[in-house]
Every structure is written in C-alpha cells, then in structure tokens.
Design a protein around this motif. Structure first.
Motif, PDB file in Angstrom:
ATOM      1  N   HIS A 221     -10.843  58.461  44.558  1.00  0.00           N
ATOM      2  CA  HIS A 221     -10.678  59.411  45.675  1.00  0.00           C
ATOM      3  C   HIS A 221     -11.960  59.593  46.485  1.00  0.00           C
ATOM      4  O   HIS A 221     -11.933  60.144  47.577  1.00  0.00           O
ATOM      5  CB  HIS A 221     -10.171  60.759  45.152  1.00  0.00           C
ATOM      6  CG  HIS A 221     -11.191  61.502  44.345  1.00  0.00           C
ATOM      7  ND1 HIS A 221     -12.188  62.240  44.927  1.00  0.00           N
ATOM      8  CD2 HIS A 221     -11.378  61.615  43.008  1.00  0.00           C
ATOM      9  CE1 HIS A 221     -12.948  62.771  43.985  1.00  0.00           C
ATOM     10  NE2 HIS A 221     -12.481  62.409  42.809  1.00  0.00           N
ATOM     11  N   ARG A 222     -13.082  59.106  45.946  1.00  0.00           N
ATOM     12  CA  ARG A 222     -14.351  59.230  46.704  1.00  0.00           C
ATOM     13  C   ARG A 222     -14.486  58.124  47.746  1.00  0.00           C
ATOM     14  O   ARG A 222     -15.384  58.153  48.575  1.00  0.00           O
ATOM     15  CB  ARG A 222     -15.548  59.195  45.757  1.00  0.00           C
ATOM     16  CG  ARG A 222     -15.589  60.415  44.845  1.00  0.00           C
ATOM     17  CD  ARG A 222     -16.729  60.348  43.845  1.00  0.00           C
ATOM     18  NE  ARG A 222     -16.534  61.360  42.833  1.00  0.00           N
ATOM     19  CZ  ARG A 222     -15.845  61.188  41.717  1.00  0.00           C
ATOM     20  NH1 ARG A 222     -15.285  60.012  41.465  1.00  0.00           N
ATOM     21  NH2 ARG A 222     -15.676  62.167  40.859  1.00  0.00           N
TER      22      ARG A 222
ATOM     23  N   GLU B   5      -4.493  63.722  42.766  1.00  0.00           N
ATOM     24  CA  GLU B   5      -4.887  64.221  44.098  1.00  0.00           C
ATOM     25  C   GLU B   5      -4.650  65.742  44.165  1.00  0.00           C
ATOM     26  O   GLU B   5      -5.470  66.485  44.698  1.00  0.00           O
ATOM     27  CB  GLU B   5      -4.061  63.480  45.168  1.00  0.00           C
ATOM     28  CG  GLU B   5      -4.588  63.611  46.576  1.00  0.00           C
ATOM     29  CD  GLU B   5      -5.747  62.671  46.920  1.00  0.00           C
ATOM     30  OE1 GLU B   5      -6.328  62.060  46.009  1.00  0.00           O
ATOM     31  OE2 GLU B   5      -6.085  62.579  48.111  1.00  0.00           O
TER      32      GLU B   5
ATOM     33  N   GLY C 241      -8.609  61.916  48.790  1.00  0.00           N
ATOM     34  CA  GLY C 241      -9.566  62.930  48.368  1.00  0.00           C
ATOM     35  C   GLY C 241     -10.029  63.779  49.534  1.00  0.00           C
ATOM     36  O   GLY C 241      -9.259  64.101  50.437  1.00  0.00           O
TER      37      GLY C 241
ATOM     38  N   LEU D   3      -7.319  67.489  42.177  1.00  0.00           N
ATOM     39  CA  LEU D   3      -8.592  67.457  42.911  1.00  0.00           C
ATOM     40  C   LEU D   3      -8.622  68.534  44.002  1.00  0.00           C
ATOM     41  O   LEU D   3      -9.588  69.289  44.131  1.00  0.00           O
ATOM     42  CB  LEU D   3      -8.760  66.072  43.544  1.00  0.00           C
ATOM     43  CG  LEU D   3     -10.031  65.885  44.352  1.00  0.00           C
ATOM     44  CD1 LEU D   3     -11.193  65.550  43.417  1.00  0.00           C
ATOM     45  CD2 LEU D   3      -9.880  64.758  45.377  1.00  0.00           C
TER      46      LEU D   3
END
Ligand code: NAD
Length: 459
Positions: A398-399, A70, A415, A73
């Motif tokens: 995370h999407r 995370e 995300g 990202l």
C-alpha cells in the motif's frame, strides 16, 4: 426506485449538510463496512466462483484479503490523514501559518471492471468514503453474482445519500457519465477510458483512469531459470491471466530461450497438471465473447504449449506462443488471458525496438541479477510500475502508488495515495495580524530596490 439523477441529487444535498466532513462518522461507516464484508466472506468466495470459477484461495489473496487490509489501514490512519497538514510558511507571506486542508471533492462516480470485481469496486469506494465523499458505484455487468453481492452489502452499510451501487451495462454507464460529478474514478479498458475522459471533460471533472496495455517481462541470462519460471507460472496464470498488470509477453535473452521454455512448461504442469481443464485452480475466461476474442488472436502454427480451447466451458489452457511478429494479432492488443508470447533479444536495441513499438505499459518486469541492466531498464522506459525478479507483487504494497502513464492511465491509488486521490488539497495561509510590513503598499516610490533584495534573499 430512484433514477440516477435523483440518486445524485440526494447525494449532492447530503454532501452539503457537512456530515461527511466528520471523520468520526466516516470511521463508523468504514467499520460497519468491514464487519459486513467479514460476515460475507464465504458469500464473496461463492459469488466469484459462480462468475468465473475463481478459486477461493485466489479470491482471498487477490480480492478479499487486500480489501480487508486496505480497510484496516484506513481505519488505523484516517484521523492522521484527514488532519490539516501544517507546512513551513514563507518569508514572503510573513507573518503567516500555512496549511494544506484535505477536502473531499464531493460526489464521486466509480466505474469498475469485471476482472477483480470485488477488489476493484471496493478499494476505490473505501478511499472515496474515507476522504469524505459520497459515491455512486457501477460494478461490472459481466460478474452478475459479485456485483449483486456488492450492491447488497453497500445497501446494508450506507445510507443511499452516501453510497449506492447502480448495476447495469453500457446504457447505465452512459447515463451516469452524463451527470455532473466532482470526481470520476474509472478502471477498465483503454477505449472506454477515452469515453470516460471525454465525458469528464464536458464538466471539467477530474478523473483517474486505471487502464491496461501490453506489459513486457524481460529476462536476461544472469537468472536462476527455475525460480523465474516458477514465479512467471504464478503471476501470468493467476486469475487465468485476466490481470491488468499481468506480463503480456516475454522478451528473453536468446541464448537461454529454449531452456526457459522447457523450464516454464515443467512449472505450468506442476501448477495445473497435464490437463489444466481439470484443475480446480485455473479460473475460466469471463465469457464466451472473450474466449473467442483471445482465440482469434492466436496463430496455431506458433503455439508451442497448451492451446486447448473450449468456448462452451470458457476455457483456455495456459498457452505459450513462439516468436510472434510485433504486428501480429496476438501482439497488437492486450491479451488479457492465459496466453504468453515469447520474444527474444540479443542487444538492448532489440528490447527498445519491441517496447517502444507499443504505448506506455501499466507494468514492466525485469528478471535479472545485473544491477546496471536493471537500473538502466527502470530509467529508460516509461511504465506505470513494476517488479524486479517477480510479477504483480508491487500491487500488494500500500506504500507504492498504483497507476498508469500515458495510454495505461492517469492518476494513482492504494493506501494513503488513494485517500489523497479522493481529496482536494486546499491551500490555506492564515495571516498574522501582529505585523504588517508596508513594502507591498503603494505608493511604490523608493521601495523597488528593497523589494528586489527581499525576493533575492527569501525566494
Ligand atoms: P471495460 O472498459 O469493458 O469495462 C469497464 C467498465 O466500463 C464496466 O463497468 C463497463 O460496464 C463500463 N463500460 C463499458 N462500456 C462502456 C461505455 N461505452 N461507456 C461507459 N462505460 C462503459 O473493461 P473490462 O473488460 O471490464 O476490464 C478489462 C480492462 O480493464 C482491461 O483492459 C484491463 O487491463 C483493464 N483493467 C485495468 C486495471 C487497472 O488497475 N489499471 C485493473 C483491472 C482491469
């Protein structure tokens, strides 16, 4: 040491300096946090082991690894996410350029649970800071070692005016909730979720509630039973079943029930051996109170596998329960432990009868190779999110926004959704000055017909 109101006062003052609006500043904080977490990797494993004997492997896949990914990202994408987003303008506002500005709410309170004590404290903290907020975090009082480590890491990484971990139990949480926050993010049980929602309502503070519930797992007779049992033996007993999105109970097609149970028993023995108490891979229940709570839910006459309990050792063996009544103790509340009731169905009405007996769950799982059945089930029932042909894995992408519905919670994160959760969408229309059509100005006489035509055409 500052009191809670003093900490908040400092954070309120700091937020007004506008420093947290600088994306480069947020990025530097997040990069420092990442280094701090990486250098504490071993300490994190040890803390979780001390708290409830969580194996390093599980801490890596379900806490440390998810937090680092995370962070990676957000560090990669923050500049893009934080930029004002240009949207198409409307002919009704012509001439204008229209934008959505991503603005931090301000001072955020995060209250975390004990079951994934590192992940569920750190992930919202990361996204709240990334979005430019200040944070007071209260980790769980039940995971002393992990909560202390989190507190130390936050103290080393952030000035107190940006992020601070405040340890304590109900009393501390109550004092925190009495303050006026700009956003509250709560992860925990349904009863405490209601307390948090009431406290938030006093100040009209927006709130995300990540709660729990009884998540069903449906298995039809088109499946490969060995694969199903293998996946369930992983997802149900990971973290000793103390997972908010764990399969709380099974609804299996009655013609394969016996074969399913036999296959699942074999898989459980493969994972944890004949005496799971000796397995290094089965975590303990968080405390004696929770062991007694789960033990009290179990009716011995319905136990068809496992059932061993050692309160002193906080141990409950992976346990299967046969056909409990929908209103029995084991089926009334979320189990939150390594105990799996198995119900059966013959018709789709049987499934409805079970699922609609309870509040909207956080997750729903379907094991099937029948696409019509899968799509019907996804569409028919209200639930936070789910997986077809496995358990839990939707949490790892995370999407996919993660959150509940109804009694299992409100709001979502993970995300970019997490960044958006902690950002207010400020709508801005920048009007051009080079033209100023006169139709909206009084006197209106003679303009109404034209106005109506314009609306019809452009709206
Ligand atoms: P909990 O509600 O008992 O505690 C959560 C947090 O709330 C802790 O920090 C605790 O100190 C605080 N708290 C406790 N009593 C309070 C009160 N009266 N006022 C204010 N704060 C109070 O939950 P828990 O036992 O730590 O966690 C288990 C529950 O959390 C389960 O129901 C599980 O399903 C749920 N959960 C949900 C998610 C999710 O993402 N949706 C994740 C993990 C756990």
């Amino acid at each position: 040491m500052d009191t809670i109101p003093e900490i908040l006062l400092k954070q309120k003052a700091f937020f007004k300096t506008q420093k947290t609006k600088e994306v480069s500043y947020r990025l530097s904080l997040l990069k420092t946090l990442k280094q701090e977490i990486i250098s504490n990797e071993q300490a994190i494993y040890e803390a979780l082991k001390k708290d409830f004997r969580k194996p390093e492997f599980e801490t890596f896949i379900s806490e440390f690894g998810l937090v680092i990914s995370e962070l990676n990202l957000v560090i990669r994408n923050l500049k893009k996410w934080a930029k004002p987003e240009r949207v198409k303008s409307s002919m009704l506002t012509f001439p204008s350029k229209d934008y959505v500005y991503k603005q931090p709410y301000g001072n955020v309170l995060i209250i975390a649970p004990w079951n994934y004590p590192f992940l569920l404290a750190m992930e919202p903290l990361i996204m709240a800071v990334a979005a430019g907020n200040t944070v007071v975090l209260k980790p769980s009082e039940l995971t002393k070692h992990t909560s202390q480590l989190i507190t130390d890491m936050i103290q080393k990484t952030f000035p107190e005016s940006i992020a601070k971990s405040v340890q304590g139990g109900v009393e501390t949480a109550t004092t925190l909730l009495a303050q006026k926050w700009d956003y509250i993010f709560f992860t925990g049980s349904v009863p405490v979720g209601k307390i948090v929602a009431r406290a938030a309502a006093n100040h009209l503070t927006p709130v995300t509630l990540e709660l729990g519930g009884k998540s069903p797992c449906i298995i039809d007779d088109t499946v490969n039973l060995k694969l199903v049992a293998r996946r369930i033996s992983w997802g149900k007993f990971l973290n000793a079943g103390q997972t908010c999105i764990s399969a709380d109970y099974i609804i299996v097609k009655s013609n394969i029930k016996d074969a399913f149970i036999e296959t699942l028993k074999i898989e459980i023995v493969k994972r944890y051996g004949k005496n799971p108490k000796e397995s290094p891979d089965l975590p303990r229940i968080i405390n004696k109170r929770n062991v007694s709570r789960i033990a009290d839910m179990m009716d011995e006459s319905q136990v068809i596998f496992g059932g061993d309990i050692d309160v002193e050792d906080c141990y409950i063996a992976p346990t299967l329960i046969d056909s409990p009544d929908l209103d029995s103790k084991i089926m009334r509340d979320e189990i939150f432990g390594p105990v799996l009731p198995i119900l059966t169905y013959n018709t789709e009405q049987d499934i409805e009868h079970v699922i609609w007996h309870y509040d909207k769950p956080l997750a729903l799982y379907i094991f099937s190779n029948n696409n019509t059945f899968i799509e019907q089930t996804i569409n028919k029932y209200s639930f936070g999110g789910g997986v077809v042909n496995d358990l839990l894995i939707h949490f790892g992408n995370h999407r996919l926004p993660f959150g509940g519905i109804g009694a299992s919670g409100m709001g979502a994160y993970h995300g970019k959704t997490g960044f958006d959760t902690f950002s207010h969408n400020k709508a801005i229309s920048k009007r051009g000055n080079w033209s100023d059509p006169g139709v909206r100005y009084a006197p209106y006489k003679g303009k109404f017909g034209f106005l109506k035509k314009m609306f019809k055409y452009f709206s």
